[in-house]
Motif scaffolding. Structure first.
Motif, PDB file in Angstrom:
ATOM      1  N   ARG A 119       0.826  -1.201   0.000  1.00  0.00           N
ATOM      2  CA  ARG A 119       0.000   0.000   0.000  1.00  0.00           C
ATOM      3  C   ARG A 119       0.866   1.259   0.000  1.00  0.00           C
ATOM      4  O   ARG A 119       0.512   2.275  -0.616  1.00  0.00           O
ATOM      5  CB  ARG A 119      -0.928  -0.001   1.215  1.00  0.00           C
ATOM      6  CG  ARG A 119      -2.002  -1.068   1.160  1.00  0.00           C
ATOM      7  CD  ARG A 119      -2.883  -1.020   2.392  1.00  0.00           C
ATOM      8  NE  ARG A 119      -3.945  -2.010   2.324  1.00  0.00           N
ATOM      9  CZ  ARG A 119      -4.842  -2.214   3.304  1.00  0.00           C
ATOM     10  NH1 ARG A 119      -4.788  -1.487   4.406  1.00  0.00           N
ATOM     11  NH2 ARG A 119      -5.776  -3.134   3.173  1.00  0.00           N
ATOM     12  N   GLN A 155       2.005   1.937  -3.497  1.00  0.00           N
ATOM     13  CA  GLN A 155       0.897   2.507  -4.258  1.00  0.00           C
ATOM     14  C   GLN A 155       0.621   3.948  -3.840  1.00  0.00           C
ATOM     15  O   GLN A 155       0.330   4.809  -4.679  1.00  0.00           O
ATOM     16  CB  GLN A 155      -0.357   1.658  -4.070  1.00  0.00           C
ATOM     17  CG  GLN A 155      -0.242   0.245  -4.638  1.00  0.00           C
ATOM     18  CD  GLN A 155      -1.479  -0.587  -4.355  1.00  0.00           C
ATOM     19  OE1 GLN A 155      -2.385  -0.129  -3.665  1.00  0.00           O
ATOM     20  NE2 GLN A 155      -1.512  -1.800  -4.880  1.00  0.00           N
ATOM     21  N   ALA A 156       0.751   4.214  -2.533  1.00  0.00           N
ATOM     22  CA  ALA A 156       0.521   5.576  -2.061  1.00  0.00           C
ATOM     23  C   ALA A 156       1.573   6.541  -2.601  1.00  0.00           C
ATOM     24  O   ALA A 156       1.259   7.691  -2.933  1.00  0.00           O
ATOM     25  CB  ALA A 156       0.516   5.612  -0.536  1.00  0.00           C
ATOM     26  N   ASP A 157       2.821   6.096  -2.701  1.00  0.00           N
ATOM     27  CA  ASP A 157       3.860   6.951  -3.271  1.00  0.00           C
ATOM     28  C   ASP A 157       3.547   7.287  -4.724  1.00  0.00           C
ATOM     29  O   ASP A 157       3.686   8.436  -5.164  1.00  0.00           O
ATOM     30  CB  ASP A 157       5.223   6.258  -3.170  1.00  0.00           C
ATOM     31  CG  ASP A 157       5.685   6.126  -1.726  1.00  0.00           C
ATOM     32  OD1 ASP A 157       5.175   6.900  -0.888  1.00  0.00           O
ATOM     33  OD2 ASP A 157       6.529   5.265  -1.445  1.00  0.00           O
TER      34      ASP A 157
END
Length: 331
Positions: free
Chosen positions: A99, A102-104
């Protein structure tokens, strides 16, 4: 001996100073005055702060036996339970790593989109980790005391969260400790936003609910709300950063005799079992002041600009006329 000759007055030894009734009236009036003055002008706040600083070592020593007992029981935890907890933690860490990657990526895309749309960049909210010491003794409030205070940079009004969601807000700061009012306290309200619909509202603490909860007030009976909807902070109050999980809708009561629905919420954060919390800085303190608007042009400057524009327009018209004549002339 005749009764009329008996002296009914008290000896001088016991007849000194004002009477007990006068003392009762005086001290009752003094206590009432101090309560009203403290509620209006907070004149006892410095004294309360000083007493909290003096009593902090005593509270720390009184909590040590309890902490030693808790730590001892945790130290004697079964090895198999510890191994299973480690396996679960490793799985959760792997999921969080995915996650985070993906957040980056989403953060980079968000930054590019904001740059394209010329929007203001979102600021990072600094925070400080604190440990919960104990619950307050007042049975009519829902508050916690943490081990961070003025000496650690904690300020009143700071939002407090845990790993699951919002817990509450710092309402009183002492030199070495702070008091947190939980979201389920009846005196606390927080602006929220429905993730599914985007509608904004305000959630109030509902101490009468079983186990503590929240309530959405003044919502129309026909509002687009469903059980299980997630509510997050809207960020419009200048205190809580937007997007923090607050609560889920647990029950909706629509009554025919009222234009408003009664909506019960369950907090996402562990308000009754938090051990470590994160104290964030209010987003209002991080607001960047906007540049002052430029001064309006004076009337004389406006007239000069209008005259220059008129001259330029006349020159363009003359040049166009000359070019038309040349084009019409026979070769």
């Amino acid at each position: 001996m005749p009764l009329g000759t008996l002296d009914r007055t008290a000896p001088p030894l016991f007849n000194q100073g004002p009477s007990a009734l006068s003392k009762l009236i005086f001290f009752s009036a003094l206590a009432l005055f101090l309560m009203v003055a403290d509620a209006r002008f907070h004149i006892v706040q410095p004294l309360r702060t000083a007493i909290g600083a003096v009593l902090y070592p005593i509270q720390w020593l009184a909590l040590k036996p309890v902490q030693l007992a808790v730590e001892g029981s945790r130290y004697l935890e079964d090895l198999q339970t510890a191994q299973s907890n480690e396996a679960v933690a490793r799985k959760a860490l792997a999921l969080q790593s995915e996650r985070a990657s993906q957040a980056d990526t989403l953060a980079q895309e968000n930054a590019r989109l904001r740059a394209m749309l010329e929007l203001r960049e979102t600021t990072q909210t600094p925070g400080r980790v604190a440990e919960v010491l104990y619950d307050t003794a007042d049975p009519y409030t829902r508050k916690l005391v943490i081990d961070q205070g003025l000496t650690n940079g904690i300020v009143a009004g700071s939002p407090v969260i845990d790993e699951h969601g919002v817990l509450g807000q710092v309402t009183q700061v002492l030199p070495f400790s702070s008091e947190i009012t939980l979201v389920i306290d009846r005196d606390l309200s927080i602006p929220v936003q429905n993730v599914r619909t985007g509608a904004r509202s305000v959630a109030f603490g509902d101490a009468s609910a079983h186990g503590g909860g929240l309530e959405l007030r003044f919502m129309a009976a026909n509002a687009d709300l469903q059980e299980g909807d997630m509510l997050t902070t809207s960020g419009v109050d200048g205190v809580y950063p937007p997007g923090l999980p607050v609560a889920k809708i647990d029950r909706i009561e629509r009554r025919a005799d009222s234009a408003f629905a009664r909506i019960h919420l369950l907090p996402v954060g562990h308000v009754t079992a938090a051990r470590y919390v994160l104290v964030l800085a209010p987003i209002g303190a991080q607001a960047v002041p906007r540049p002052a608007p430029t001064a309006a042009a004076s009337p004389a400057a406006k007239k000069k600009a209008d005259r220059a524009d008129a001259k330029a327009a006349k020159a363009d018209a003359k040049a166009d006329a000359k070019s038309d004549k040349k084009a019409k002339a026979p070769r």
